[in-house]
Write an enzyme that holds these catalytic residues in place. Structure first.
Site, PDB file in Angstrom:
ATOM      1  N   LYS A 122       0.850  -1.189   0.000  1.00  0.00           N
ATOM      2  CA  LYS A 122       0.000   0.000   0.000  1.00  0.00           C
ATOM      3  C   LYS A 122       0.884   1.237   0.000  1.00  0.00           C
ATOM      4  O   LYS A 122       1.715   1.421   0.890  1.00  0.00           O
ATOM      5  CB  LYS A 122      -0.913  -0.014   1.231  1.00  0.00           C
ATOM      6  CG  LYS A 122      -1.791   1.227   1.348  1.00  0.00           C
ATOM      7  CD  LYS A 122      -2.863   1.059   2.402  1.00  0.00           C
ATOM      8  CE  LYS A 122      -3.704   2.311   2.554  1.00  0.00           C
ATOM      9  NZ  LYS A 122      -4.787   2.146   3.526  1.00  0.00           N
ATOM     10  N   ASP A 227     -13.290   4.829  10.592  1.00  0.00           N
ATOM     11  CA  ASP A 227     -13.707   4.716   9.189  1.00  0.00           C
ATOM     12  C   ASP A 227     -14.190   3.285   8.951  1.00  0.00           C
ATOM     13  O   ASP A 227     -13.856   2.640   7.973  1.00  0.00           O
ATOM     14  CB  ASP A 227     -12.503   5.026   8.294  1.00  0.00           C
ATOM     15  CG  ASP A 227     -12.903   5.571   6.927  1.00  0.00           C
ATOM     16  OD1 ASP A 227     -14.105   5.860   6.728  1.00  0.00           O
ATOM     17  OD2 ASP A 227     -12.012   5.686   6.062  1.00  0.00           O
TER      18      ASP A 227
HETATM   19  P1  ADP Z   1      -7.633   3.270   1.003  1.00  0.00           P
HETATM   20  O1  ADP Z   1      -6.862   3.961   2.059  1.00  0.00           O
HETATM   21  O2  ADP Z   1      -7.315   3.795  -0.346  1.00  0.00           O
HETATM   22  O3  ADP Z   1      -9.097   3.193   1.292  1.00  0.00           O
HETATM   23  P2  ADP Z   1      -7.498   0.455   1.781  1.00  0.00           P
HETATM   24  O4  ADP Z   1      -6.420   0.051   2.725  1.00  0.00           O
HETATM   25  O5  ADP Z   1      -8.861   0.601   2.329  1.00  0.00           O
HETATM   26  O6  ADP Z   1      -7.039   1.768   0.989  1.00  0.00           O
HETATM   27  O7  ADP Z   1      -7.499  -0.615   0.605  1.00  0.00           O
HETATM   28  C1  ADP Z   1      -8.275  -0.440  -0.570  1.00  0.00           C
HETATM   29  C2  ADP Z   1      -8.743  -1.782  -1.108  1.00  0.00           C
HETATM   30  O8  ADP Z   1      -7.637  -2.630  -1.381  1.00  0.00           O
HETATM   31  C3  ADP Z   1      -9.602  -2.558  -0.113  1.00  0.00           C
HETATM   32  O9  ADP Z   1     -10.952  -2.225  -0.207  1.00  0.00           O
HETATM   33  C4  ADP Z   1      -9.342  -3.986  -0.500  1.00  0.00           C
HETATM   34  O10 ADP Z   1     -10.185  -4.366  -1.555  1.00  0.00           O
HETATM   35  C5  ADP Z   1      -7.922  -3.967  -0.998  1.00  0.00           C
HETATM   36  N1  ADP Z   1      -6.986  -4.366   0.083  1.00  0.00           N
HETATM   37  C6  ADP Z   1      -6.291  -3.562   0.905  1.00  0.00           C
HETATM   38  N2  ADP Z   1      -5.517  -4.246   1.756  1.00  0.00           N
HETATM   39  C7  ADP Z   1      -5.718  -5.548   1.465  1.00  0.00           C
HETATM   40  C8  ADP Z   1      -5.177  -6.775   1.995  1.00  0.00           C
HETATM   41  N3  ADP Z   1      -4.291  -6.789   2.980  1.00  0.00           N
HETATM   42  N4  ADP Z   1      -5.602  -7.939   1.446  1.00  0.00           N
HETATM   43  C9  ADP Z   1      -6.508  -7.927   0.432  1.00  0.00           C
HETATM   44  N5  ADP Z   1      -7.026  -6.814  -0.111  1.00  0.00           N
HETATM   45  C10 ADP Z   1      -6.646  -5.639   0.374  1.00  0.00           C
END
Ligand code: ADP
Ligand code: MG
Length: 378
Positions: A122, A227
């Site tokens: 991320k 959130d």
């Molecule tokens: P943002 O800060 O942009 O909202 P998130 O951390 O919520 O980012 O991640 C966005 C999307 O990426 C999630 O809704 C999910 O679908 C996918 N995602 C994030 N982290 C994971 C993970 N560890 N395993 C699987 N999917 C993930």
């Protein structure tokens, strides 16, 4: 904003030195004077200029001309490069695969380590749209780096990692934290779907209770997600929730704790009403149900993400929230820099003065060790 993983394999040591020098200079300058970059990189200025041209062609830095001096700004591409390089050296990442998410404030990729284990990368992109608007107001950042979007994104990644670590260690259902550097975190890949994509569950009441219990369990440990919604909850094939994304996480001692808590609860209630036509009279209330049992918020503070950093991040997030007009396109932010006329906060002082200051202040961060340039790369 694409991530060019291929670039990682083809950078010379000199290019890396120069890129690192731009990052170092960015601590105090939004636009780092070319002369200063050459000085930090310990290269002749002709050599540095040539390499800067290369880096700019690859969108790792952006050239900015202004009244006082010519210089360069680190782009997200450059910052991504530096973080990926560090994490690949540590073995957290070996290859980068598909992008699986584009948030307003993050990009998410599938990555793999050397054994082929899949993970999630991320990259925090805080302030990429609106940070420029608030820079005049940021008194509290006066002594901070000029490239504050770097700092802000790094803070967000540090925060997410610190919370994920403490929660994971204490048995909460969150991804496994693997590594963090600069604005990036690497975590375990969760085999589950975001709740927003889930239309059928065997027993909505059971899932509803599991989610409310999770909110209460967090609060009993001193934390509120802030959130807690269908985008930040992943549901596995046993209909169990895994919580992700902690940008707003606050302590239950936060002045607005009750508001955050109720908002999380209401979010789930509203979603269940709409999606599953499920409504329960039972839902947790902040004052009644959240006697504190232990203090993960204190543990997080002790783990390296300090209370001061938390406050600084909150303040910046608040301001960004107020200003999020979304007028600029996210994709063009980096390119836009090359024509940005007002991108410099140091216009009052000339390059020679800031150069002197910088040389005293900058080169002692573990993130920015330029000697790294001599060791092997990806
Ligand atoms: P943002 O800060 O942009 O909202 P998130 O951390 O919520 O980012 O991640 C966005 C999307 O990426 C999630 O809704 C999910 O679908 C996918 N995602 C994030 N982290 C994971 C993970 N560890 N395993 C699987 N999917 C993930
Ligand atoms: Mg999210």
């Amino acid at each position: 904003m694409k991530l060019d993983a291929k670039l990682l394999r083809y950078m010379s040591n000199d290019e890396f030195r120069v890129l690192t020098a731009v990052e170092m200079g960015s601590r105090n300058h939004e636009v780092v004077p070319t002369r200063l970059i050459a000085h930090i990189a310990k290269l002749k200025s002709g050599g540095a200029t040539k390499i800067l041209g290369e880096l700019a062609r690859n969108n790792l830095v952006a050239r900015v001309q202004n009244a006082k001096y010519d210089g360069y700004r680190l782009t997200y591409g450059g910052y991504d490069y530096l973080a990926l390089r560090t994490m690949s050296k540590r073995g957290a990442i070996h290859s980068v695969g598909n992008q699986i998410g584009v948030g307003k404030e993050s990009d998410i990729y599938i990555v793999a380590d050397e054994e082929g284990n899949q993970r999630v990368l991320k990259l925090h992109r805080l302030g990429r749209t609106s940070f420029r608007n608030i820079k005049e107001k940021r008194d509290y950042l006066r002594n901070r780096n000029a490239g504050s979007w770097l700092y802000l994104s790094r803070l967000a990644a540090m925060k997410e990692y610190a919370f994920m670590k403490v929660l994971h260690e204490n048995g909460y259902p969150v991804p496994e934290p693997v590594d963090q550097n600069r604005h990036c975190i690497v975590m375990g890949l969760v085999d589950a779907y975001p709740l927003c994509q889930v239309h059928d569950v065997e027993d909505p009441g059971k899932l509803y209770s599991a989610l409310m219990n999770l909110i209460v369990r967090l609060a009993c440990a001193g934390l509120i997600h802030g959130d807690f919604n269908e985008f930040n909850l992943l549901i596995n094939d046993r209909d169990e929730p895994i919580l992700i994304d902690f940008p707003q996480m606050v302590s239950t001692s936060h002045r607005n704790a009750e508001m955050y808590f109720n908002r999380d609860v209401d979010c789930i209630r509203a979603f269940f009403r709409k999606r599953f036509h499920y409504e329960s009279k039972l839902y947790p209330k902040f004052t009644r149900d959240t006697e504190r049992e232990f203090s993960l918020d204190v543990e997080v503070a002790a783990s390296g993400f300090t209370k001061k950093q938390q406050e600084e991040l909150e303040k910046l997030q608040e301001e960004l929230g107020d200003q999020s007009d979304d007028s600029g396109s996210e994709e063009t932010d980096d390119e836009e820099a090359s024509t940005d006329e007002d991108g410099d906060v140091e216009t009052e002082r000339d390059a020679a003065t800031v150069e002197d200051e910088l040389l005293q202040e900058v080169p002692s961060s573990d993130n920015l060790d330029i000697s790294e340039a001599d060791s092997q790369h990806l």
